[in-house]
Scaffold this motif. Sequence first.
Motif, PDB file in Angstrom:
ATOM      1  N   ALA A   5       0.841  -1.208   0.000  1.00  0.00           N
ATOM      2  CA  ALA A   5       0.000   0.000   0.000  1.00  0.00           C
ATOM      3  C   ALA A   5       0.873   1.254   0.000  1.00  0.00           C
ATOM      4  O   ALA A   5       0.548   2.238  -0.682  1.00  0.00           O
ATOM      5  N   VAL A   6       1.941   1.223   0.752  1.00  0.00           N
ATOM      6  CA  VAL A   6       2.860   2.368   0.799  1.00  0.00           C
ATOM      7  C   VAL A   6       3.454   2.615  -0.584  1.00  0.00           C
ATOM      8  O   VAL A   6       3.481   3.753  -1.072  1.00  0.00           O
ATOM      9  N   LEU A   7       3.917   1.554  -1.230  1.00  0.00           N
ATOM     10  CA  LEU A   7       4.504   1.714  -2.560  1.00  0.00           C
ATOM     11  C   LEU A   7       3.476   2.199  -3.578  1.00  0.00           C
ATOM     12  O   LEU A   7       3.799   2.986  -4.473  1.00  0.00           O
ATOM     13  N   GLU A   8       2.241   1.765  -3.456  1.00  0.00           N
ATOM     14  CA  GLU A   8       1.176   2.235  -4.343  1.00  0.00           C
ATOM     15  C   GLU A   8       0.929   3.726  -4.127  1.00  0.00           C
ATOM     16  O   GLU A   8       0.766   4.482  -5.087  1.00  0.00           O
ATOM     17  N   ASN A   9       0.908   4.162  -2.869  1.00  0.00           N
ATOM     18  CA  ASN A   9       0.740   5.589  -2.581  1.00  0.00           C
ATOM     19  C   ASN A   9       1.893   6.398  -3.166  1.00  0.00           C
ATOM     20  O   ASN A   9       1.682   7.454  -3.766  1.00  0.00           O
ATOM     21  N   VAL A  10       3.097   5.911  -2.994  1.00  0.00           N
ATOM     22  CA  VAL A  10       4.276   6.599  -3.521  1.00  0.00           C
ATOM     23  C   VAL A  10       4.194   6.687  -5.043  1.00  0.00           C
ATOM     24  O   VAL A  10       4.458   7.739  -5.638  1.00  0.00           O
ATOM     25  N   ARG A  11       3.787   5.601  -5.673  1.00  0.00           N
ATOM     26  CA  ARG A  11       3.647   5.593  -7.129  1.00  0.00           C
ATOM     27  C   ARG A  11       2.625   6.641  -7.572  1.00  0.00           C
ATOM     28  O   ARG A  11       2.863   7.399  -8.511  1.00  0.00           O
ATOM     29  N   ARG A  12       1.508   6.712  -6.869  1.00  0.00           N
ATOM     30  CA  ARG A  12       0.473   7.691  -7.217  1.00  0.00           C
ATOM     31  C   ARG A  12       0.966   9.118  -7.016  1.00  0.00           C
ATOM     32  O   ARG A  12       0.750   9.987  -7.867  1.00  0.00           O
ATOM     33  N   TYR A  13       1.606   9.376  -5.889  1.00  0.00           N
ATOM     34  CA  TYR A  13       2.120  10.725  -5.626  1.00  0.00           C
ATOM     35  C   TYR A  13       3.106  11.149  -6.706  1.00  0.00           C
ATOM     36  O   TYR A  13       3.080  12.278  -7.189  1.00  0.00           O
ATOM     37  N   GLU A  42       5.939  15.313  -4.456  1.00  0.00           N
ATOM     38  CA  GLU A  42       7.204  14.589  -4.233  1.00  0.00           C
ATOM     39  C   GLU A  42       7.503  14.522  -2.735  1.00  0.00           C
ATOM     40  O   GLU A  42       7.975  13.500  -2.233  1.00  0.00           O
ATOM     41  N   ARG A  43       7.216  15.620  -2.023  1.00  0.00           N
ATOM     42  CA  ARG A  43       7.420  15.630  -0.571  1.00  0.00           C
ATOM     43  C   ARG A  43       6.526  14.597   0.106  1.00  0.00           C
ATOM     44  O   ARG A  43       6.962  13.881   1.016  1.00  0.00           O
ATOM     45  N   LEU A  44       5.283  14.486  -0.358  1.00  0.00           N
ATOM     46  CA  LEU A  44       4.375  13.483   0.200  1.00  0.00           C
ATOM     47  C   LEU A  44       4.911  12.068  -0.026  1.00  0.00           C
ATOM     48  O   LEU A  44       4.822  11.214   0.864  1.00  0.00           O
ATOM     49  N   ALA A  45       5.452  11.820  -1.197  1.00  0.00           N
ATOM     50  CA  ALA A  45       6.011  10.495  -1.504  1.00  0.00           C
ATOM     51  C   ALA A  45       7.181  10.175  -0.569  1.00  0.00           C
ATOM     52  O   ALA A  45       7.260   9.076  -0.005  1.00  0.00           O
ATOM     53  N   ILE A  46       8.056  11.135  -0.369  1.00  0.00           N
ATOM     54  CA  ILE A  46       9.216  10.926   0.501  1.00  0.00           C
ATOM     55  C   ILE A  46       8.768  10.717   1.946  1.00  0.00           C
ATOM     56  O   ILE A  46       9.273   9.831   2.645  1.00  0.00           O
ATOM     57  N   GLU A  50       9.558   7.556   4.329  1.00  0.00           N
ATOM     58  CA  GLU A  50      10.261   7.745   5.595  1.00  0.00           C
ATOM     59  C   GLU A  50       9.432   7.246   6.775  1.00  0.00           C
ATOM     60  O   GLU A  50       9.975   6.612   7.688  1.00  0.00           O
ATOM     61  N   THR A  51       8.147   7.496   6.746  1.00  0.00           N
ATOM     62  CA  THR A  51       7.270   7.054   7.831  1.00  0.00           C
ATOM     63  C   THR A  51       7.221   5.537   7.891  1.00  0.00           C
ATOM     64  O   THR A  51       7.340   4.941   8.960  1.00  0.00           O
ATOM     65  N   TYR A  52       7.076   4.922   6.735  1.00  0.00           N
ATOM     66  CA  TYR A  52       6.993   3.455   6.688  1.00  0.00           C
ATOM     67  C   TYR A  52       8.289   2.810   7.177  1.00  0.00           C
ATOM     68  O   TYR A  52       8.275   1.933   8.037  1.00  0.00           O
ATOM     69  N   PHE A  53       9.412   3.253   6.636  1.00  0.00           N
ATOM     70  CA  PHE A  53      10.680   2.639   7.031  1.00  0.00           C
ATOM     71  C   PHE A  53      11.090   3.023   8.449  1.00  0.00           C
ATOM     72  O   PHE A  53      11.747   2.241   9.144  1.00  0.00           O
ATOM     73  N   GLY A  54      10.682   4.202   8.896  1.00  0.00           N
ATOM     74  CA  GLY A  54      10.930   4.583  10.286  1.00  0.00           C
ATOM     75  C   GLY A  54      10.163   3.681  11.238  1.00  0.00           C
ATOM     76  O   GLY A  54      10.679   3.273  12.282  1.00  0.00           O
TER      77      GLY A  54
END
Length: 61
Positions: A5-13, A42-46, A50-54
């Motif tokens: 889900a995180v990767l899908e959000n990043v892809r969309r952003y 781009e900031r939202l994607a980052i 960061e939130t997920y890996f943190g």
Amino acid sequence: MSGRAVLENVRRYRAIASLYRQTAVFRPVQKWSLLAQALEYERLAITELETYFGALEACPR
């Protein structure tokens, strides 16, 4: 949230950011506003990554 889900959000952003950048090329009057929007996505994607890996680092093993 799952990694998928995180990767899908990043892809969309990043796709949205790309569209803003592409639109900026064809709308010179709105160029800076559109590029600012692209940077925000781009900031939202980052932030999402960061939130997920943190959170993963914070989990006890």
